[in-house]
Design a protein around this motif. Sequence first.
Motif, PDB file in Angstrom:
ATOM      1  N   SER A  21       0.790  -1.539   0.241  1.00 53.89           N
ATOM      2  CA  SER A  21      -0.405  -0.053  -0.565  1.00 53.89           C
ATOM      3  C   SER A  21       0.666   1.290  -0.225  1.00 53.89           C
ATOM      4  O   SER A  21       2.120   1.173   0.995  1.00 53.89           O
ATOM      5  N   SER A  22       0.454   2.236  -0.529  1.00 51.69           N
ATOM      6  CA  SER A  22       0.894   3.172  -0.742  1.00 51.69           C
ATOM      7  C   SER A  22       0.408   4.603  -0.379  1.00 51.69           C
ATOM      8  O   SER A  22      -0.345   5.279  -1.362  1.00 51.69           O
ATOM      9  N   LEU A  23      -0.201   4.495   1.599  1.00 51.45           N
ATOM     10  CA  LEU A  23      -0.673   5.846   1.453  1.00 51.45           C
ATOM     11  C   LEU A  23       0.577   6.781   2.389  1.00 51.45           C
ATOM     12  O   LEU A  23      -0.911   7.346   2.462  1.00 51.45           O
ATOM     13  N   ASP A  24       1.395   7.104   2.348  1.00 51.61           N
ATOM     14  CA  ASP A  24       2.038   7.816   3.526  1.00 51.61           C
ATOM     15  C   ASP A  24       1.828   8.949   2.806  1.00 51.61           C
ATOM     16  O   ASP A  24       1.343   9.542   1.339  1.00 51.61           O
ATOM     17  N   GLY A  25       0.812   9.810   3.982  1.00 53.55           N
ATOM     18  CA  GLY A  25       1.115  11.782   3.380  1.00 53.55           C
ATOM     19  C   GLY A  25      -0.581  11.473   2.358  1.00 53.55           C
ATOM     20  O   GLY A  25      -0.796  12.670   2.080  1.00 53.55           O
ATOM     21  N   ARG A  26      -1.898  10.262   2.432  1.00 53.91           N
ATOM     22  CA  ARG A  26      -2.677  10.276   1.456  1.00 53.91           C
ATOM     23  C   ARG A  26      -3.185  11.115   2.499  1.00 53.91           C
ATOM     24  O   ARG A  26      -3.381  10.252   3.439  1.00 53.91           O
ATOM     25  N   ARG A  27      -4.738  11.678   2.255  1.00 55.23           N
ATOM     26  CA  ARG A  27      -6.224  11.004   2.820  1.00 55.23           C
ATOM     27  C   ARG A  27      -6.844  10.388   2.615  1.00 55.23           C
ATOM     28  O   ARG A  27      -7.323   9.977   1.437  1.00 55.23           O
ATOM     29  N   VAL A  28      -7.499   9.131   3.330  1.00 55.53           N
ATOM     30  CA  VAL A  28      -8.512   8.376   3.214  1.00 55.53           C
ATOM     31  C   VAL A  28      -9.697   8.623   3.198  1.00 55.53           C
ATOM     32  O   VAL A  28      -9.961   9.768   4.292  1.00 55.53           O
ATOM     33  N   MET A  29     -10.811   8.461   2.481  1.00 52.25           N
ATOM     34  CA  MET A  29     -12.428   8.531   2.712  1.00 52.25           C
ATOM     35  C   MET A  29     -12.442   6.591   2.264  1.00 52.25           C
ATOM     36  O   MET A  29     -12.931   6.026   1.381  1.00 52.25           O
ATOM     37  N   LEU A  30     -13.236   6.547   3.690  1.00 55.07           N
ATOM     38  CA  LEU A  30     -14.207   4.908   3.948  1.00 55.07           C
ATOM     39  C   LEU A  30     -15.331   5.370   3.476  1.00 55.07           C
ATOM     40  O   LEU A  30     -15.954   6.379   3.807  1.00 55.07           O
ATOM     41  N   VAL A  31     -16.105   3.672   2.530  1.00 56.01           N
ATOM     42  CA  VAL A  31     -17.411   3.616   2.579  1.00 56.01           C
ATOM     43  C   VAL A  31     -17.219   3.002   3.229  1.00 56.01           C
ATOM     44  O   VAL A  31     -17.040   1.879   2.628  1.00 56.01           O
ATOM     45  N   ASP A  32     -18.516   2.848   3.732  1.00 59.52           N
ATOM     46  CA  ASP A  32     -19.941   1.809   3.965  1.00 59.52           C
ATOM     47  C   ASP A  32     -20.948   2.140   3.828  1.00 59.52           C
ATOM     48  O   ASP A  32     -21.006   2.774   3.302  1.00 59.52           O
ATOM     49  N   ASP A  33     -22.354   0.718   3.801  1.00 54.75           N
ATOM     50  CA  ASP A  33     -23.244   1.604   3.861  1.00 54.75           C
ATOM     51  C   ASP A  33     -23.764   1.880   4.470  1.00 54.75           C
ATOM     52  O   ASP A  33     -24.960   3.198   4.899  1.00 54.75           O
ATOM     53  N   VAL A  34     -23.530   0.897   5.893  1.00 58.26           N
ATOM     54  CA  VAL A  34     -24.561   1.768   7.157  1.00 58.26           C
ATOM     55  C   VAL A  34     -23.772   1.510   8.276  1.00 58.26           C
ATOM     56  O   VAL A  34     -22.481   1.356   9.010  1.00 58.26           O
ATOM     57  N   CYS A  35     -23.572   3.361   9.329  1.00 58.27           N
ATOM     58  CA  CYS A  35     -23.135   3.377  10.981  1.00 58.27           C
ATOM     59  C   CYS A  35     -23.916   2.316  11.848  1.00 58.27           C
ATOM     60  O   CYS A  35     -24.495   3.821  11.609  1.00 58.27           O
ATOM     61  N   THR A  36     -23.455   1.917  12.212  1.00 60.12           N
ATOM     62  CA  THR A  36     -24.445   1.713  14.203  1.00 60.12           C
ATOM     63  C   THR A  36     -23.550   1.784  15.439  1.00 60.12           C
ATOM     64  O   THR A  36     -24.034   3.339  15.471  1.00 60.12           O
TER      65      THR A  36
END
Length: 234
Positions: free
Chosen positions: A190-205
């Motif tokens: 994974s090349s995530l250094d310094g990157r801003r991530v948006m997680l996606v899911d259907d529902v949050c409980t």
Amino acid sequence: MPAGPRDPWWQRASDWLLPPRCVSCGRRGHEICPQCWQESHPLTAPLCPRCSVPSAGGRLCHQCAGRAHPTRAILARYPFEGAIRAALVGLKYESRTRLAPHLAVALVAALEARPISFDVVVPVPLAPGRRQARGHNQSELLARALAAERGVELAPGILRREHETRPQQGLSARERRINVRGAFAAAPDSSLDGRRVMLVDDVCTTGATLDACAQALADAGAAGVWAVVVAREL
């Protein structure tokens, strides 16, 4: 009614011959009919700025104020009820995948209400057995539509499940956190250094799954992890 993408001609022809039924009320003509959309009311302020549950004065709710969370904020468009609940259940368990682009409009709306810049979209992964049984990952379908709308990279392989977990349904908040602890990891390359991530899911409980995913992404070098979901259990 939110506008989804234009279907190919053969799908439109099929719909003309046998119109789809609304996933909520059963009326012919739409995946979700205009009346059911109209009766689906978005979450409104005041909300907790971190988890999107109703909160007096828009302050942090007691759960978010009580401890640190790896997910910086969880954005949600709707409460998990009514037609939205029916649509998400249909997408997740009944293979009604044509609902995904329509529901992804809710993700876009949540981000328009609270703009956050991000570099990559990552769906919450399913265990291989569950994905094979369902034939799809509903979170990935939603994430794909969001990434296309925003013109950012979709990285479905960057996060993976390390092991199968019990279904979260029916578990307390504490049991949910324990259940998903260590369940996710970023891929070795994974090349995530310094990157801003948006997680996606259907529902949050409770946010336990999102926090477990966010922790794995932060451990892999992400500069920050946010999440957006269609609906929030209240």
